[in-house]
Write a protein that holds these residues in place. Structure first.
Motif, mmCIF file in Angstrom:
data_model
loop_
_atom_site.group_PDB
_atom_site.id
_atom_site.type_symbol
_atom_site.label_atom_id
_atom_site.label_comp_id
_atom_site.label_asym_id
_atom_site.label_seq_id
_atom_site.Cartn_x
_atom_site.Cartn_y
_atom_site.Cartn_z
ATOM 1 N N PHE A 255 0.839 -1.194 0.000
ATOM 2 C CA PHE A 255 0.000 0.000 0.000
ATOM 3 C C PHE A 255 0.874 1.245 0.000
ATOM 4 O O PHE A 255 1.709 1.433 0.875
ATOM 5 N N PHE A 256 0.664 2.096 -1.013
ATOM 6 C CA PHE A 256 1.396 3.361 -1.143
ATOM 7 C C PHE A 256 0.362 4.490 -1.166
ATOM 8 O O PHE A 256 -0.167 4.824 -2.233
ATOM 9 N N PRO A 257 0.041 5.079 -0.008
ATOM 10 C CA PRO A 257 -1.015 6.096 0.027
ATOM 11 C C PRO A 257 -0.618 7.443 -0.547
ATOM 12 O O PRO A 257 -1.485 8.289 -0.805
ATOM 13 N N GLY A 258 0.704 7.669 -0.748
ATOM 14 C CA GLY A 258 1.151 8.977 -1.225
ATOM 15 C C GLY A 258 1.366 9.930 -0.068
ATOM 16 O O GLY A 258 1.017 9.642 1.074
ATOM 17 N N CYS A 259 1.922 11.102 -0.367
ATOM 18 C CA CYS A 259 2.324 12.023 0.700
ATOM 19 C C CYS A 259 1.205 12.922 1.197
ATOM 20 O O CYS A 259 1.249 13.418 2.323
#
Length: 491
Positions: free
Chosen positions: A161-165
Motif C-alpha cells: 500500500f502506497f497512500p502517497g504524501c
C-alpha cells in the motif's frame, strides 16, 4: 461537446443564428446589405486550447506564441537581452493534459512546457524559489515522515500500500483505515509511506526525480515485487510512466471487489463527482467512485467538465508559489461550476475546494465515515504534523512499537491570523522556531525597546527567514511576525 467522445469535436460555441441577408434586387448587394451580410461572419479560428486550457486562457497565449517566448527565454539573442518571458507561466502549468485532449491536432503544450522547465532549470534560468518549499516537503515525506513496514511473520507481500504524501497530510485516518481494510482481507500487505516524486518532476529536476523512483523500486523489490496499491491518481500516473514493470491497482478496486458498504447514508443529497485531472484516462475508476456515491444515497448531477475532460484543481505542477493569482483564479473557476457539494477521490482537490468554501467529500469520508466535507483548517505546518502523527499511529497499531519520533512541537504562541498568513506564504512554523533558537543561542538579534520584541534571521536551504518575537519564558516564545525572501544577507 460530449465528454465521452475520444476527442473534443471542434464547433463554434454559443452561436446565435442569424438569417442570411438577401439582395434587395435579387442579384446585387447594396453597400449596406454587403456590410450586414459580412457581419454574420464568425471570424472562425482554432481556439479550443484557449477556451478550455486554464493556462492558455489566463495568459491569452496560443501554442505558437508560447513556443516563441520559451525559445527566447532559453536562447536570448543580443536584441532580446536576458529575457525571461516564459519562466512564470512555464512554472504555472498544471500538467493536467487538457490542452492536448481538446486540441484537434494533438498539440501537447503541457509536455512541451515540462521539457522546457527541465531545460531552464539546467540552464539556471528557472527561479529555485518556485519549487523549494515543495521539494523540502517531499524530502520530509520520504525522510522524517517516511516508513517502510512489512507485517511480522511475512517476508513477501501480495500487496504494497502506497497512500502517497498528501492523503495522510490531509487526515491520518484516511491512511490508517485504508490499511486496516487491506490487512483485514490480506494480512501480508506491506505499507510504504513516502512520495511518488511528482514535486521533483514538476520542478524539472530529473536527477532528483529519478532518485525517488529508484528508491520506490528498491522498496517494491524488497517487499517481493507485490502489486502496488494506490489511493492517489497522480501516484498511479507517475508509476505507470516511470515504473512500468510494477503492477498498480487502486484501493477502490479492492473495495469494490469486497463489496464494501459506505459507512454513512446520504438520502438523496445532491452532489457532483469531481474527477481529478490525473484520472482523465481511468474511466473504470471514475465509474467506481460514482457507484460508491450512489450506494451511499447521493443523487448525482454531472459537471460540464468531467471524465476525459477533467480539469485541475490548481495543485498540479504546484503552481501556488510560482503564480498565486493564477492558482486562485483556477480554484474560483472550479468551485463556481455549481452550487452543490463535490465528491472527489483526490485529497488535494478535497482540501483546496473545502478551504475555498465548497463542501467537498473525499470518497474515503463516505466509505469510512471520516469527515463532513467541510474545511479542516490545516496549515502547511499542520500537514507535516499529520504525517508524523500518521507514522506514529501506524507503528503503534501495526508494529506494537512505541514511536521515537519527535513531535513537531513549535513551542510558539501564534495568533490565528498570523498562522493563516504564514501558511498562505508557505512558511513552516517549525522553521521559524529554528530561527528563534538560533537567535537566542548565537545572540545575533536586535531588540526593539518600544515593542519589547527581538528580531533576527537565518538562511534555511536557499531561503532567508526573519522573525519578530517575544521571550515568554524558558524555551517559550510568542511569534509576533515572520516572513521570508530570496536575498542572502552578506556579513
Amino acid at each position: 461537446f460530449d465528454p465521452a467522445t475520444p476527442k473534443l469535436p471542434y464547433e463554434a460555441i454559443r452561436l446565435i443564428p442569424s438569417e442570411a441577408v438577401r439582395a434587395s434586387d435579387g442579384l446585387h448587394f447594396s453597400k449596406e446589405e454587403a456590410v450586414a451580410e459580412s457581419k454574420r461572419c464568425l471570424s472562425c479560428c482554432c481556439d479550443a486550447c484557449n477556451h478550455y486550457s486554464p493556462l492558455m486562457g489566463y495568459f491569452r497565449k496560443f501554442p505558437k506564441k508560447i513556443t516563441e517566448e520559451v525559445q527566447v527565454t532559453i536562447h536570448p539573442s543580443s536584441l532580446d537581452g536576458a529575457a525571461k518571458l516564459a519562466t512564470r507561466y512555464t512554472s504555472a502549468c498544471n500538467h493536467c493534459g487538457l490542452c492536448r485532449e481538446v486540441c484537434p491536432k494533438d498539440i501537447d503544450t503541457g509536455a512541451f512546457l515540462l521539457q522546457s522547465h527541465r531545460t531552464m532549470r539546467k540552464a539556471g534560468i528557472m527561479p529555485w524559489a518556485f519549487h523549494e518549499f515543495y521539494l523540502r516537503d517531499m524530502a520530509f515525506s520520504m525522510g522524517e515522515a517516511g516508513l517502510s513496514l512489512t507485517p511480522p511473520g511475512y517476508k513477501r507481500s501480495r500487496y504494497l500500500f502506497f497512500p502517497g504524501c498528501q492523503l495522510g497530510a490531509s487526515n491520518p485516518e484516511y491512511v490508517i483505515q485504508s490499511y486496516r481494510f487491506l490487512r483485514e482481507f490480506h494480512p501480508d500487505t506491506s505499507l510504504l509511506l513516502g512520495c511518488c516524486g511528482a514535486p521533483a518532476e514538476w520542478a524539472g529536476d530529473e536527477e532528483l526525480h529519478a532518485g525517488v523512483i529508484e528508491q520506490i523500486r528498491a522498496e517494491w523489490q524488497k517487499a517481493g515485487e507485490p502489486v502496488l496499491v494506490v489511493a492517489c491518481p497522480t501516484c498511479r500516473q507517475m508509476f505507470q510512466q516511470y515504473l512500468p514493470e510494477v503492477a498498480v491497482e487502486f484501493i477502490y478496486s479492492l473495495m469494490a471487489e469486497k463489496e464494501i458498504a459506505p459507512a454513512r447514508y446520504y438520502d438523496g443529497v445532491l452532489a457532483s463527482v469531481y474527477d481529478p485531472c490525473a484520472s482523465r484516462y481511468n474511466p473504470i475508476l471514475q465509474q467506481m467512485i460514482r457507484n460508491f456515491a450512489k450506494q451511499a444515497g447521493f443523487a448525482l448531477e454531472p459537471l460540464a467538465m468531467e471524465g476525459k475532460m477533467a480539469e485541475c484543481c490548481s495543485f498540479g505542477g504546484q503552481v501556488a508559489i510560482a503564480h498565486p493569482p493564477y492558482a486562485g483564479h483556477i480554484v474560483q473557476k472550479r468551485v463556481g461550476q455549481n452550487n452543490i457539494p463535490f465528491i472527489t477521490y483526490c485529497s488535494n482537490c478535497r482540501d483546496i475546494f473545502a478551504a475555498a468554501g465548497k463542501q467537498t467529500w473525499h470518497i474515503l469520508d463516505i466509505l469510512f465515515g471520516i469527515g463532513d466535507g467541510n474545511a479542516n483548517g490545516l496549515t502547511v505546518t499542520d500537514r507535516q504534523k499529520n504525517r508524523l502523527e500518521l507514522k506514529k499511529k501506524i507503528l503503534m497499531e501495526f508494529r506494537m512499537e512505541e514511536s521515537k519520533i519527535e513531535k513537531l512541537e513549535t513551542s510558539l504562541l501564534i495568533s490565528p491570523e498570523l498562522r493563516e498568513k504564514l501558511s498562505r506564504n508557505y512558511i513552516l512554523e517549525t522553521d521559524l522556531l529554528v530561527v528563534i533558537r538560533h537567535c537566542e543561542q548565537s545572540g545575533s538579534k536586535l531588540f526593539d525597546p518600544v515593542k519589547e520584541t527581538f528580531s533576527g534571521y537565518l538562511q534555511i536551504g536557499n531561503m532567508t527567514y526573519w522573525v519578530e518575537y517575544k521571550v515568554m519564558g524558558e524555551q517559550k516564545y510568542e511569534l509576533v511576525n515572520g516572513y521570508c525572501h530570496r536575498m542572502k544577507i552578506g556579513e
